[in-house]
Scaffold this motif. Structure first.
Motif, PDB file in Angstrom:
ATOM      1  N   LYS A 102       0.830  -1.207   0.000  1.00  0.00           N
ATOM      2  CA  LYS A 102       0.000   0.000   0.000  1.00  0.00           C
ATOM      3  C   LYS A 102       0.865   1.259   0.000  1.00  0.00           C
ATOM      4  N   GLU A 103       2.059   1.126   0.574  1.00  0.00           N
ATOM      5  CA  GLU A 103       2.956   2.282   0.691  1.00  0.00           C
ATOM      6  C   GLU A 103       4.399   1.805   0.731  1.00  0.00           C
ATOM      7  N   TYR A 104       5.286   2.642   0.177  1.00  0.00           N
ATOM      8  CA  TYR A 104       6.724   2.365   0.191  1.00  0.00           C
ATOM      9  C   TYR A 104       7.444   3.548   0.824  1.00  0.00           C
ATOM     10  N   VAL A 105       8.318   3.254   1.767  1.00  0.00           N
ATOM     11  CA  VAL A 105       9.118   4.304   2.405  1.00  0.00           C
ATOM     12  C   VAL A 105      10.584   3.951   2.226  1.00  0.00           C
ATOM     13  N   PHE A 106      11.305   4.809   1.523  1.00  0.00           N
ATOM     14  CA  PHE A 106      12.724   4.590   1.269  1.00  0.00           C
ATOM     15  C   PHE A 106      13.528   5.678   1.990  1.00  0.00           C
ATOM     16  N   ILE A 107      14.417   5.256   2.865  1.00  0.00           N
ATOM     17  CA  ILE A 107      15.194   6.181   3.682  1.00  0.00           C
ATOM     18  C   ILE A 107      16.656   6.132   3.255  1.00  0.00           C
ATOM     19  N   GLU A 108      17.227   7.279   3.039  1.00  0.00           N
ATOM     20  CA  GLU A 108      18.642   7.360   2.655  1.00  0.00           C
ATOM     21  C   GLU A 108      19.194   8.699   3.130  1.00  0.00           C
ATOM     22  N   ASP A 109      20.263   8.660   3.953  1.00  0.00           N
ATOM     23  CA  ASP A 109      20.784   9.912   4.505  1.00  0.00           C
ATOM     24  C   ASP A 109      21.840  10.577   3.631  1.00  0.00           C
ATOM     25  N   ASN A 110      22.402   9.845   2.659  1.00  0.00           N
ATOM     26  CA  ASN A 110      23.382  10.434   1.758  1.00  0.00           C
ATOM     27  C   ASN A 110      22.662  11.238   0.682  1.00  0.00           C
ATOM     28  N   LYS A 111      23.005  12.508   0.543  1.00  0.00           N
ATOM     29  CA  LYS A 111      22.259  13.395  -0.352  1.00  0.00           C
ATOM     30  C   LYS A 111      22.374  12.993  -1.819  1.00  0.00           C
ATOM     31  N   ALA A 112      23.567  12.580  -2.240  1.00  0.00           N
ATOM     32  CA  ALA A 112      23.749  12.192  -3.638  1.00  0.00           C
ATOM     33  C   ALA A 112      22.946  10.939  -3.956  1.00  0.00           C
ATOM     34  N   SER A 113      23.002   9.948  -3.061  1.00  0.00           N
ATOM     35  CA  SER A 113      22.232   8.724  -3.270  1.00  0.00           C
ATOM     36  C   SER A 113      20.740   9.006  -3.204  1.00  0.00           C
ATOM     37  N   ILE A 148       4.891   6.240  -2.939  1.00  0.00           N
ATOM     38  CA  ILE A 148       6.296   6.207  -2.525  1.00  0.00           C
ATOM     39  C   ILE A 148       6.653   7.462  -1.731  1.00  0.00           C
ATOM     40  N   LYS A 149       7.326   7.254  -0.601  1.00  0.00           N
ATOM     41  CA  LYS A 149       7.888   8.349   0.170  1.00  0.00           C
ATOM     42  C   LYS A 149       9.398   8.155   0.246  1.00  0.00           C
ATOM     43  N   CYS A 150      10.155   9.166  -0.139  1.00  0.00           N
ATOM     44  CA  CYS A 150      11.606   9.130  -0.034  1.00  0.00           C
ATOM     45  C   CYS A 150      12.025  10.074   1.081  1.00  0.00           C
ATOM     46  N   ILE A 151      12.758   9.571   2.041  1.00  0.00           N
ATOM     47  CA  ILE A 151      13.119  10.324   3.237  1.00  0.00           C
ATOM     48  C   ILE A 151      14.625  10.505   3.312  1.00  0.00           C
ATOM     49  N   ASN A 152      15.079  11.752   3.409  1.00  0.00           N
ATOM     50  CA  ASN A 152      16.502  12.052   3.493  1.00  0.00           C
ATOM     51  C   ASN A 152      16.868  12.409   4.939  1.00  0.00           C
ATOM     52  N   MET A 153      17.108  11.377   5.746  1.00  0.00           N
ATOM     53  CA  MET A 153      17.478  11.599   7.139  1.00  0.00           C
ATOM     54  C   MET A 153      18.036  10.311   7.725  1.00  0.00           C
ATOM     55  N   ASP A 154      18.503  10.390   8.951  1.00  0.00           N
ATOM     56  CA  ASP A 154      19.044   9.222   9.636  1.00  0.00           C
ATOM     57  C   ASP A 154      17.933   8.200   9.855  1.00  0.00           C
ATOM     58  N   ASN A 170      17.652   5.687  11.947  1.00  0.00           N
ATOM     59  CA  ASN A 170      17.290   5.432  13.341  1.00  0.00           C
ATOM     60  C   ASN A 170      16.288   6.472  13.848  1.00  0.00           C
ATOM     61  N   LYS A 171      16.498   7.723  13.498  1.00  0.00           N
ATOM     62  CA  LYS A 171      15.602   8.783  13.937  1.00  0.00           C
ATOM     63  C   LYS A 171      14.225   8.641  13.294  1.00  0.00           C
ATOM     64  N   TYR A 172      14.212   8.348  12.001  1.00  0.00           N
ATOM     65  CA  TYR A 172      12.922   8.204  11.323  1.00  0.00           C
ATOM     66  C   TYR A 172      12.139   7.038  11.897  1.00  0.00           C
ATOM     67  N   LEU A 173      12.788   5.890  12.078  1.00  0.00           N
ATOM     68  CA  LEU A 173      12.087   4.698  12.551  1.00  0.00           C
ATOM     69  C   LEU A 173      11.593   4.861  13.979  1.00  0.00           C
ATOM     70  N   ALA A 174      12.350   5.569  14.802  1.00  0.00           N
ATOM     71  CA  ALA A 174      11.905   5.815  16.168  1.00  0.00           C
ATOM     72  C   ALA A 174      10.585   6.577  16.168  1.00  0.00           C
ATOM     73  N   ASP A 175      10.516   7.602  15.361  1.00  0.00           N
ATOM     74  CA  ASP A 175       9.295   8.405  15.249  1.00  0.00           C
ATOM     75  C   ASP A 175       8.159   7.586  14.634  1.00  0.00           C
ATOM     76  N   PHE A 176       8.475   6.840  13.593  1.00  0.00           N
ATOM     77  CA  PHE A 176       7.479   6.025  12.887  1.00  0.00           C
ATOM     78  C   PHE A 176       6.873   4.970  13.817  1.00  0.00           C
ATOM     79  N   CYS A 177       7.711   4.276  14.544  1.00  0.00           N
ATOM     80  CA  CYS A 177       7.226   3.204  15.417  1.00  0.00           C
ATOM     81  C   CYS A 177       6.345   3.721  16.534  1.00  0.00           C
ATOM     82  N   GLN A 178       6.676   4.887  17.075  1.00  0.00           N
ATOM     83  CA  GLN A 178       5.953   5.406  18.230  1.00  0.00           C
ATOM     84  C   GLN A 178       4.682   6.178  17.870  1.00  0.00           C
ATOM     85  N   LYS A 179       4.594   6.682  16.647  1.00  0.00           N
ATOM     86  CA  LYS A 179       3.449   7.508  16.277  1.00  0.00           C
ATOM     87  C   LYS A 179       2.424   6.810  15.384  1.00  0.00           C
ATOM     88  N   THR A 180       2.743   5.665  14.833  1.00  0.00           N
ATOM     89  CA  THR A 180       1.821   4.953  13.955  1.00  0.00           C
ATOM     90  C   THR A 180       0.750   4.226  14.775  1.00  0.00           C
TER      91      THR A 180
END
Length: 287
Positions: free
Chosen positions: A79-90, A106-112, A114-124
């Motif tokens: 239903k949804e795709y979340v791709f996380i990558e902290d390297n700006k070029a990648s 699709i959601k593309c997230i440019n951040m650490d 660990n930080k994203y997953l912590a927020d995701f797990c606790q707020k979903t």
């Protein structure tokens, strides 16, 4: 800085991707029978593809589908795709997948991650949501507290690439003289300092009048690391596949192990049964 390159990998990389891809297809097939909103989360997505250097002397290289692209090609889809990558070029390359797959959410997230997953797990709201998370770090970027938060949701299936030889064993000095910064990294990975007593033993003293205890790394260190980390996972997840896949380089050196853990008590037995079959099959195909 995350330097996950495109000229990275080999047969072992293909093995891990095949395992995860096989599970994705089984997962979406099952989840389509329910009303949950279910997402695929690739926490270290890279560029969405990888470049494998061929063993010939030529400069020819071929692009291969990475985990993000393979997930987008799975039928039925998530239903949804979340791709996380902290390297700006990648990350810039990764975002191109949104244009290539315009019909996917699709959601593309440019951040650490660990930080994203912590927020995701606790707020979903996990009564109506489910997720499959793939933690595929280059080294020791995954923090134990992140894995704990994933387990606490009791709604996430987890595939985890654990750097048993790539990073962990290299930091375990034979003489136990590990620097403070390296100890902190190992503490973060394992969730505390207990690993030291699991991986080291008192060295027999040859001199009759030697003073104090001298520590040394255990001879069967890989078995000790695997047993300890498996126990850590089993202590927080409902069920864990008992046959993690060893991933070796061209010199047959153990680099990683691929683990699977299920958090949902209602579906854990089925999920682990499927994962264990996939892991066993992949191991047999590469013996």
């Amino acid at each position: 800085m995350n330097n996950r390159g495109h000229k990275f990998g080999g047969p072992w990389t293909e093995q891990k991707l095949e395992c995860v891809s096989d599970y994705l297809r089984a997962y979406t097939t099952i989840m389509n029978n329910y009303t949950f909103h279910f997402a695929y989360i690739d926490a270290f997505a890279g560029m969405g593809h990888r470049e494998l250097k061929l063993e010939s002397d030529t400069a020819i290289q071929r692009f291969l589908a990475g985990s993000a692209r393979r997930a987008l090609e799975v039928e039925p889809p998530f239903k949804e795709y979340v791709f996380i990558e902290d390297n700006k070029a990648s990350f810039a390359e990764l975002k191109k997948l949104t244009r290539e797959f315009p019909n996917q959410n699709i959601k593309c997230i440019n951040m650490d991650a660990n930080k994203y997953l912590a927020d995701f797990c606790q707020k979903t709201e996990w009564r109506t949501n489910r997720a499959l998370v793939f933690l595929d770090p280059y080294g020791m970027q995954v923090e134990w507290k992140t894995i704990e938060l994933i387990a606490q949701t009791q709604a996430i299936d987890l595939w985890l690439l654990f750097p048993i030889g790539m990073s962990v064993n290299r930091k375990l000095k034979n003489d136990a003289e590990i620097g403070s910064s390296e100890r902190q990294k190992l503490d973060m990975l394992f969730g505390g300092p207990d690993w030291f007593n699991e991986f080291y033993q008192v060295k027999p003293q040859l001199e009759l009048f030697s003073e104090g205890e001298v520590m040394e790394k255990k001879d069967n260190i890989f078995a000790a690391i695997e047993e300890y980390f498996m126990g850590r996972l089993q202590s927080i997840f409902t069920k864990v596949a008992d046959n993690p896949l060893p991933l070796r380089n061209s010199k047959n050196s153990l680099m990683y192990q691929l683990y699977f853990a299920a958090g949902n008590p209602k579906g854990a037995s089925t999920a682990v049964k499927i994962a264990q079959y996939i892991l066993s099959k992949q191991l047999q195909e590469n013996i």
